[in-house]
Write a protein that holds these residues in place. Sequence first.
Motif, PDB file in Angstrom:
ATOM      1  N   UNK A   1      -0.610   3.310  12.215  1.00  0.00           N
ATOM      2  CA  UNK A   1       0.495   3.732  11.163  1.00  0.00           C
ATOM      3  C   UNK A   1      -0.560   4.053   9.953  1.00  0.00           C
ATOM      4  N   UNK A   2       0.090   4.863   9.200  1.00  0.00           N
ATOM      5  CA  UNK A   2      -0.658   4.910   7.784  1.00  0.00           C
ATOM      6  C   UNK A   2       0.248   4.931   6.670  1.00  0.00           C
ATOM      7  N   UNK A   3       0.395   3.936   6.180  1.00  0.00           N
ATOM      8  CA  UNK A   3       1.137   3.823   4.964  1.00  0.00           C
ATOM      9  C   UNK A   3       0.803   4.279   3.535  1.00  0.00           C
ATOM     10  N   UNK A   4      -0.439   4.556   3.643  1.00  0.00           N
ATOM     11  CA  UNK A   4      -1.125   4.912   2.262  1.00  0.00           C
ATOM     12  C   UNK A   4      -1.092   6.164   1.858  1.00  0.00           C
TER      13      UNK A   4
ATOM     14  N   UNK B   1       0.618  11.247  -4.537  1.00  0.00           N
ATOM     15  CA  UNK B   1       0.379  11.026  -5.711  1.00  0.00           C
ATOM     16  C   UNK B   1      -0.830  11.270  -6.462  1.00  0.00           C
ATOM     17  N   UNK B   2      -1.752  10.415  -5.839  1.00  0.00           N
ATOM     18  CA  UNK B   2      -3.006  10.390  -6.832  1.00  0.00           C
ATOM     19  C   UNK B   2      -4.000  11.673  -6.607  1.00  0.00           C
TER      20      UNK B   2
ATOM     21  N   UNK C   1       3.693   8.661 -13.455  1.00  0.00           N
ATOM     22  CA  UNK C   1       2.663   7.403 -13.130  1.00  0.00           C
ATOM     23  C   UNK C   1       3.168   7.031 -11.597  1.00  0.00           C
ATOM     24  N   UNK C   2       4.445   7.211 -11.170  1.00  0.00           N
ATOM     25  CA  UNK C   2       4.970   6.582  -9.858  1.00  0.00           C
ATOM     26  C   UNK C   2       5.048   7.705  -8.773  1.00  0.00           C
ATOM     27  N   UNK C   3       4.454   8.929  -8.916  1.00  0.00           N
ATOM     28  CA  UNK C   3       4.581   9.951  -8.102  1.00  0.00           C
ATOM     29  C   UNK C   3       4.346   9.578  -6.582  1.00  0.00           C
ATOM     30  N   UNK C   4       4.936   9.939  -5.510  1.00  0.00           N
ATOM     31  CA  UNK C   4       4.495   9.544  -4.259  1.00  0.00           C
ATOM     32  C   UNK C   4       4.990   8.244  -3.890  1.00  0.00           C
ATOM     33  N   UNK C   5       5.517   7.495  -4.684  1.00  0.00           N
ATOM     34  CA  UNK C   5       6.134   6.296  -4.042  1.00  0.00           C
ATOM     35  C   UNK C   5       7.273   6.179  -3.426  1.00  0.00           C
ATOM     36  N   UNK C   6       7.473   5.417  -1.993  1.00  0.00           N
ATOM     37  CA  UNK C   6       8.373   5.755  -1.073  1.00  0.00           C
ATOM     38  C   UNK C   6       7.976   7.060  -0.272  1.00  0.00           C
TER      39      UNK C   6
END
Lengths: 336, 536
Positions: free
Chosen positions: A68-71, A77-78, A240-245
Amino acid sequence: MSIFQRSSRVLAIDGAAVSIVFLIMCAYFAIASPYFLSPDNIHNTFVESVSAVLLAAGLTFVLISGGIDLSIGSNIGLSAAMTLFASMNGAPTVLALLAGVATGLIFGLVNGAFIAGLGVSDFIVTLATLSVGAGVLQVFSASTQLTGTADSSFLALARGEVAGIPTGVLIAVVILFVLEIALIKTPFGRTIYAVGINPNAAYLAAVSVRRTKFLVFVISGIVAGIGGVLLASHLNSVQPGLGGGYELTAIAGCVVGGVALAGGRGSIWRAALGAFFLSVLSRGLQLIGVDPLWFSIVTGAAIVAAVAFDRGAQKWLQSTLRPVSPVAAAATQNAQ
Amino acid sequence: MNTNENSQSVPVAPADQPLVSVRGISKVYPGVVALAEVDIDLRPGEIHGLLGENGAGKSTLINILSGTVSPTAGTIRISGSESTIATPRDAQDLGISTVHQEQSLAPNLTAVENIFLGREIITGRNRLTGVLDEKEMRTRVLELAHEFGLTDHDIRVPVAALGALKQHVVQIIKALAFRTKVLILDEPTSGLADHERHTLFSYMRQLRNKGISLLWVTHRLDELFGLADTITVLRDGRLVATVDPAGQSAESLVRLMVGRSTLAAREDIVDEGRAHGFTGSRDEVVRLESVTRHPLLHEISLSVRRGEILGLAGIAGAGRTETAMVILGADRPDAGSIFLHSKPAVIRSPRDARQKGIAYVPEERKTHAILGDFSIKRNITISDLKRTAAAGLFLRGGQETATAKRFVSDLGVKTSSVQEKIRNLSGGNQQKVVIARCLFTEPDLIIFDEPTQGIDVGAKAEVYRLIYEFVDQGGAAIVISSELPELIRVSDRIAVMREGTIVGELESTGRDEAASETSELGERIISLATRGAVAA
């Protein structure tokens, strides 16, 4: 041939059940909203699904290997932030692109090193890199405004068009194609399935399990990085929160498409279909005027419904095809 | 069986009547017969030893009795009436408790909490609204706890803080607290120090005096004498014998376990033997010199040449598979050296071993050999995918299929198509596919670890044929087998292992010699393999 046999033949085709649910959903949206099938909407749906589809496709490598890859959420985002930062500071498009891909690669290398090298649980490692990545993006965007680049060639990465098709979509399709080939047609791809099915047996059969595990995280990282580049080019700003979720959407997309979380089963096109399914769903809900507050509830219910239909169809097939298949086998033998 | 049927109307069974009577119990998995028509009787106040090599079917039998595996055929009578044990709860309700080899206690809970787990005593009548009556629960086990040497303190702390013996005792108390009539002990002495073992034995005697029937699995034969009242020996999923320990020695028990009774003649296996033998130069393929791997292997030295089959004999835990792991590169030796083709070599991994011409047929077929979801074709080519790939980069489906078809026909795998999933094949056919996987890499050495375990007699003969063909064409083979007749039959030489060292090497008389000489060799191997390890 009875309708039963006909329908079981159709459902037996790989991915048929999900495709059917997908088409029914599209038909419903098309009837409910005349705008749904307009060229404009189709164009936008494809463009906006690119990042989700790419994340799901990269993740598929990890899932098939049984990991699994949660990152990937904070990775995209980064990566978007790094590529946009490079472009804003005058880097040529190629270098800006490399900055994003390199960011993704670093995620993959770190994940792979801890998981395959040190044997730490993939859930824990990628949860940690998810958190660290999100934090770095917060810190970075606190000091740097990522409000857009003036470099038109960078923006053309996702926003340009070739023969009426958005370049972002074209690039994504090419990447999906390459990934599918890597998975289905190369020795490396085959070992990923083997590791997912039975790592002990694969190891004793001379498969390098550690190398395979390492590489699937590298691929997942790189693909998320590419997703970040296209996302930055598409949005031309990074919050700043891009990609969250995003990681959860990607996992959901894979599951809807029929990639097994337990490993050993799945394909790129199935993951892409599942992720696209979810994109279309959220767009359709907007169009027919569902209150955005309800989106996540409807989406969650739709994921369960799609998966239940797929598994239900499989179970039904197993019970109906058994009596059918010996007959079919006898028929083919007679024909020979 | 008549007595049993009559007793159905009689609630109290006569003293000599079995508490548990198992008849014709079988368990068939796809491809493997784990247990074949086994009979066993457990009497009240009896310690019943259960013996057998790995894969003999002991675990399956225990799992059936404790309700975690359902049998394919056969009947179980409890106190004379036919019973179905479908779940662990059923087993408990019937008075059967199991102390598993792996600790099945929740480590963070206390002894009392563990004992009453899922059966907590509640104040008041309603299970939902009541609270745990801890005092009552403690009082209930206190007497038993004292009887088995646990202090008040012991039952209040998390069981993880207790030693191995006390943890066993907690499990035993757990069983006794709920009217247990049959207690199954799966290798209860593993992990115990000597004096703890003796304490446990005294507890076992206490249980016997209470009229409880104990089914006791152990690998340590010396423990059985003076304690077990009856011993049942399983081999290859079948019942070999139920014997009185008084008439037995450790050696005679090992003989039963490894198949001494069939040493002399096995007409049931049609073994064509070696066709012509290898005629080329018999160069050394692999040599181990004083290879040590703490704590399992000590100073192992052996060698195999082209055209030769080396057998590795020994009882379970003697270090045979561990030796194979070192040669395969799955484990690195701490000391000593390995030579391949007379040159010093370091083998880093099974992948590295493949490149150096070594392949391995694993012992546990289901968990360590087959890739269940893969087709036969993919199971064969996985060992060396680049062989059928274009420029080593892209898989060629046609080439793979052709290769797989060739192996399937050469090795006589019975299947309708090479696209068939391997898990749908019988055990013997699965094993042939695993051997094909090894042959596909064109190795110089194949290590066969229990190559005929769990496969039927006909398939065994075919596996022997494949081994012979491989060495006749210049390959070297190491065969590990717990079946002594098999080992004597296939090997040219036999190295006997005991407690991680090689205690002797014997020339095999093979199948051509007179039966008496063969059994004489068997006797020598058994005495080498057990001497010191067991008190005869």
